[in-house]
Design an enzyme around this catalytic site. Sequence first.
Site, PDB file in Angstrom:
ATOM      1  N   HIS A   1       0.841  -1.205   0.000  1.00 23.99           N
ATOM      2  CA  HIS A   1       0.000   0.000   0.000  1.00 23.99           C
ATOM      3  C   HIS A   1       0.869   1.245   0.000  1.00 23.99           C
ATOM      4  O   HIS A   1       1.790   1.360   0.804  1.00 23.99           O
ATOM      5  CB  HIS A   1      -0.904   0.025   1.239  1.00 23.99           C
TER       6      HIS A   1
ATOM      7  N   TYR B   1      -9.390   5.337   7.572  1.00 24.31           N
ATOM      8  CA  TYR B   1      -9.574   5.642   8.989  1.00 24.31           C
ATOM      9  C   TYR B   1     -10.656   6.718   9.082  1.00 24.31           C
ATOM     10  O   TYR B   1     -10.458   7.821   8.566  1.00 24.31           O
ATOM     11  CB  TYR B   1      -8.276   6.190   9.600  1.00 24.31           C
TER      12      TYR B   1
ATOM     13  N   PRO C   1      -4.065  -0.234  18.736  1.00 24.93           N
ATOM     14  CA  PRO C   1      -3.764  -0.642  17.357  1.00 24.93           C
ATOM     15  C   PRO C   1      -3.947   0.446  16.297  1.00 24.93           C
ATOM     16  O   PRO C   1      -3.644   0.208  15.129  1.00 24.93           O
ATOM     17  CB  PRO C   1      -4.744  -1.800  17.108  1.00 24.93           C
TER      18      PRO C   1
ATOM     19  N   LYS D   1       1.245  -0.523  15.117  1.00 21.16           N
ATOM     20  CA  LYS D   1       2.652  -0.644  15.492  1.00 21.16           C
ATOM     21  C   LYS D   1       3.015  -1.904  16.287  1.00 21.16           C
ATOM     22  O   LYS D   1       4.204  -2.246  16.394  1.00 21.16           O
ATOM     23  CB  LYS D   1       3.075   0.573  16.337  1.00 21.16           C
TER      24      LYS D   1
ATOM     25  N   TYR E   1       3.711   6.660  10.337  1.00 18.08           N
ATOM     26  CA  TYR E   1       2.892   5.512   9.955  1.00 18.08           C
ATOM     27  C   TYR E   1       3.719   4.447   9.232  1.00 18.08           C
ATOM     28  O   TYR E   1       3.618   3.255   9.537  1.00 18.08           O
ATOM     29  CB  TYR E   1       1.718   5.971   9.068  1.00 18.08           C
TER      30      TYR E   1
HETATM   31  C1  LIG Z   1      -6.852  -9.416  19.996  1.00 14.38           C
HETATM   32  C2  LIG Z   1      -5.686  -8.611  19.474  1.00 14.38           C
HETATM   33  C3  LIG Z   1      -5.809  -7.874  18.299  1.00 14.38           C
HETATM   34  C4  LIG Z   1      -4.722  -7.122  17.811  1.00 14.38           C
HETATM   35  N1  LIG Z   1      -4.880  -6.392  16.663  1.00 14.38           N
HETATM   36  C5  LIG Z   1      -3.817  -5.669  16.184  1.00 14.38           C
HETATM   37  C6  LIG Z   1      -3.926  -4.899  15.003  1.00 14.38           C
HETATM   38  O1  LIG Z   1      -4.964  -4.860  14.359  1.00 14.38           O
HETATM   39  N2  LIG Z   1      -2.806  -4.213  14.586  1.00 14.38           N
HETATM   40  C7  LIG Z   1      -1.605  -4.245  15.275  1.00 14.38           C
HETATM   41  O2  LIG Z   1      -0.597  -3.636  14.865  1.00 14.38           O
HETATM   42  N3  LIG Z   1      -1.489  -4.961  16.387  1.00 14.38           N
HETATM   43  C8  LIG Z   1      -2.558  -5.672  16.858  1.00 14.38           C
HETATM   44  N4  LIG Z   1      -2.419  -6.400  17.971  1.00 14.38           N
HETATM   45  C9  LIG Z   1      -1.095  -6.405  18.580  1.00 14.38           C
HETATM   46  C10 LIG Z   1      -0.162  -7.430  17.916  1.00 14.38           C
HETATM   47  O3  LIG Z   1      -0.887  -8.556  17.539  1.00 14.38           O
HETATM   48  C11 LIG Z   1       0.925  -7.740  18.925  1.00 14.38           C
HETATM   49  O4  LIG Z   1       1.663  -6.550  19.150  1.00 14.38           O
HETATM   50  C12 LIG Z   1       1.865  -8.868  18.497  1.00 14.38           C
HETATM   51  O5  LIG Z   1       1.184 -10.099  18.513  1.00 14.38           O
HETATM   52  C13 LIG Z   1       3.070  -8.928  19.446  1.00 14.38           C
HETATM   53  O6  LIG Z   1       3.803 -10.097  19.217  1.00 14.38           O
HETATM   54  P1  LIG Z   1       4.509 -10.854  20.396  1.00 14.38           P
HETATM   55  O7  LIG Z   1       5.239 -11.979  19.765  1.00 14.38           O
HETATM   56  O8  LIG Z   1       5.246  -9.889  21.231  1.00 14.38           O
HETATM   57  O9  LIG Z   1       3.347 -11.386  21.353  1.00 14.38           O
HETATM   58  P2  LIG Z   1       2.195 -12.447  21.070  1.00 14.38           P
HETATM   59  O10 LIG Z   1       1.781 -12.418  19.641  1.00 14.38           O
HETATM   60  O11 LIG Z   1       1.152 -12.185  22.103  1.00 14.38           O
HETATM   61  O12 LIG Z   1       2.883 -13.843  21.331  1.00 14.38           O
HETATM   62  C14 LIG Z   1       3.173 -14.309  22.637  1.00 14.38           C
HETATM   63  C15 LIG Z   1       3.144 -15.815  22.630  1.00 14.38           C
HETATM   64  O13 LIG Z   1       3.510 -16.273  23.927  1.00 14.38           O
HETATM   65  C16 LIG Z   1       2.649 -17.325  24.304  1.00 14.38           C
HETATM   66  N5  LIG Z   1       2.624 -17.388  25.770  1.00 14.38           N
HETATM   67  C17 LIG Z   1       1.980 -16.587  26.630  1.00 14.38           C
HETATM   68  N6  LIG Z   1       2.198 -16.969  27.893  1.00 14.38           N
HETATM   69  C18 LIG Z   1       2.996 -18.047  27.834  1.00 14.38           C
HETATM   70  C19 LIG Z   1       3.561 -18.892  28.820  1.00 14.38           C
HETATM   71  N7  LIG Z   1       3.325 -18.699  30.114  1.00 14.38           N
HETATM   72  N8  LIG Z   1       4.351 -19.912  28.412  1.00 14.38           N
HETATM   73  C20 LIG Z   1       4.601 -20.121  27.107  1.00 14.38           C
HETATM   74  N9  LIG Z   1       4.070 -19.347  26.122  1.00 14.38           N
HETATM   75  C21 LIG Z   1       3.282 -18.318  26.479  1.00 14.38           C
HETATM   76  C22 LIG Z   1       1.318 -16.940  23.677  1.00 14.38           C
HETATM   77  O14 LIG Z   1       0.460 -18.066  23.534  1.00 14.38           O
HETATM   78  C23 LIG Z   1       1.765 -16.367  22.350  1.00 14.38           C
HETATM   79  O15 LIG Z   1       1.837 -17.338  21.342  1.00 14.38           O
HETATM   80  C24 LIG Z   1      -3.497  -7.126  18.496  1.00 14.38           C
HETATM   81  C25 LIG Z   1      -3.375  -7.870  19.674  1.00 14.38           C
HETATM   82  C26 LIG Z   1      -4.445  -8.582  20.183  1.00 14.38           C
HETATM   83  C27 LIG Z   1      -4.301  -9.349  21.489  1.00 14.38           C
END
Ligand SMILES: Cc1cc2nc3c(=O)[nH]c(=O)nc-3n(C[C@H](O)[C@H](O)[C@H](O)COP(=O)(O)OP(=O)(O)OC[C@H]3O[C@@H](n4cnc5c(N)ncnc54)[C@H](O)[C@@H]3O)c2cc1C
Length: 391
Positions: A72, A199, A290, A294, A382
């Site tokens: 995009h 948006y 969100p 980011k 952005y």
């Molecule tokens: C419902 C939702 C919608 C979102 N929508 C957007 C969006 O539209 N745009 C955007 O930019 N961001 C969005 N986000 C944010 C984005 O998805 C996150 O910033 C991103 O997933 C971060 O990645 P991460 O690997 O740090 O954490 P996560 O993706 O949360 O991964 C963490 C992993 O650790 C695992 N875990 C947790 N606890 C334990 C444990 N005790 N032992 C072992 N494993 C464990 C979890 O199961 C998971 O697989 C959203 C988040 C959520 C929750």
Amino acid sequence: MRTQIGIVGAGPAGLTLALLLQRQGIEAVVLERRDRAYVEGRVRAGLLEQNTVDVMHRLGVGANLDRDGLPHDGISLRWQGETLHVPMRELTGRQVTVYGQQYVVRDLIDACGERGVPVHFEVDGVELHDLAGEPSITFDDGAGRQTLSCDLIAGCDGFHGVCRGSIPAGALREHHFTYPFGWLGILAEAAPAAEELIYAWHERGFALYSMRSPSISRLYLQVPADESIETWPDQRIWGELQARLGVPGWRVEEGPIVDKGITPMRSFVAEPMQHGKLFLAGDAAHIVPPTGAKGLNLAVNDVRLLSEAIGRYFSAGDSSGLAGYGEAALRRVWRAQDFSNFMTQLLHRLDDGDTFGSRLQLARLEQLRRSTAAITNLAENYVGFPATDDF
Ligand SMILES: Cc1cc2nc3c(=O)[nH]c(=O)nc-3n(C[C@H](O)[C@H](O)[C@H](O)COP(=O)(O)OP(=O)(O)OC[C@H]3O[C@@H](n4cnc5c(N)ncnc54)[C@H](O)[C@@H]3O)c2cc1C
């Protein structure tokens, strides 16, 4: 069991880190609480900055992204029936790519499998030990209690994980801000009626038009923070989307809703993102609303920095990168916090009992139309600032 880096969490942060380390010949083991199908099916973010796309390519996991991702060059802002196009590529020379987080995670897990990086799914009861000395992780894997000894631990287990909580009280400073609204998000089998994200500011509340593929739309509505999804039958959702996003001659394309849920909106940062031999990355250390898209991009940037610091530690015995990891990562985290807060406060109905806030929002939107400096600032934030050694 013994490894160099024990990684808790198989989300974007943990999996990307494991592969970045593998490229440098550093061993890692990933421990994940959920099963593989659950992790690969979790619908969340979907907008990748150029920096994130570059990391995927550097890892050699960009083939599906190149085939199915939607590049995009801009976004649109819509208010009071008018639409302002933000030509990001023209203003910054950079673009973003729409590619669902679940596909990113699937591609990373596939690559781990192909490259022999161990990912243990469905582990329970993860506990961290001796973070200042000889760290280890204990967990249940179905065959019993296991111990994984490691040189360093990466806490990539998201906001609700256990790693941040393993740091002694007082060693972390936590900053919180909770918004009085959430996002109701749907995934619909409907061809997007727009080529780029829209948006929308609206008296009834914010709405966002986005997509995941040429046949799947991803749409969001601002709802009260304590809203129950049960009060939102599909017909009500479509009616509200049409009211907030529609303009004369243009309607939201409707179709079967295949996923829906409500996400709370919060800002959170834990500083300094490290303690002893534990390093936090991604949502484990920070959450952004969100609106600025980011969260996923910050997670990937954290582990890019962390993998480089770990590389220098093992190849040259240089621990300065590790010592400065949190400080370096937090520079981009706070920039993203500010931008995400700006976008959120600009576009959401504030319900402050007065019209002052909404008039300020309209004045700011108008400023974006009139000022090249203002719209360029939005575009730069952005698309994401280019990755450098410490940002
Ligand atoms: C419902 C939702 C919608 C979102 N929508 C957007 C969006 O539209 N745009 C955007 O930019 N961001 C969005 N986000 C944010 C984005 O998805 C996150 O910033 C991103 O997933 C971060 O990645 P991460 O690997 O740090 O954490 P996560 O993706 O949360 O991964 C963490 C992993 O650790 C695992 N875990 C947790 N606890 C334990 C444990 N005790 N032992 C072992 N494993 C464990 C979890 O199961 C998971 O697989 C959203 C988040 C959520 C929750």
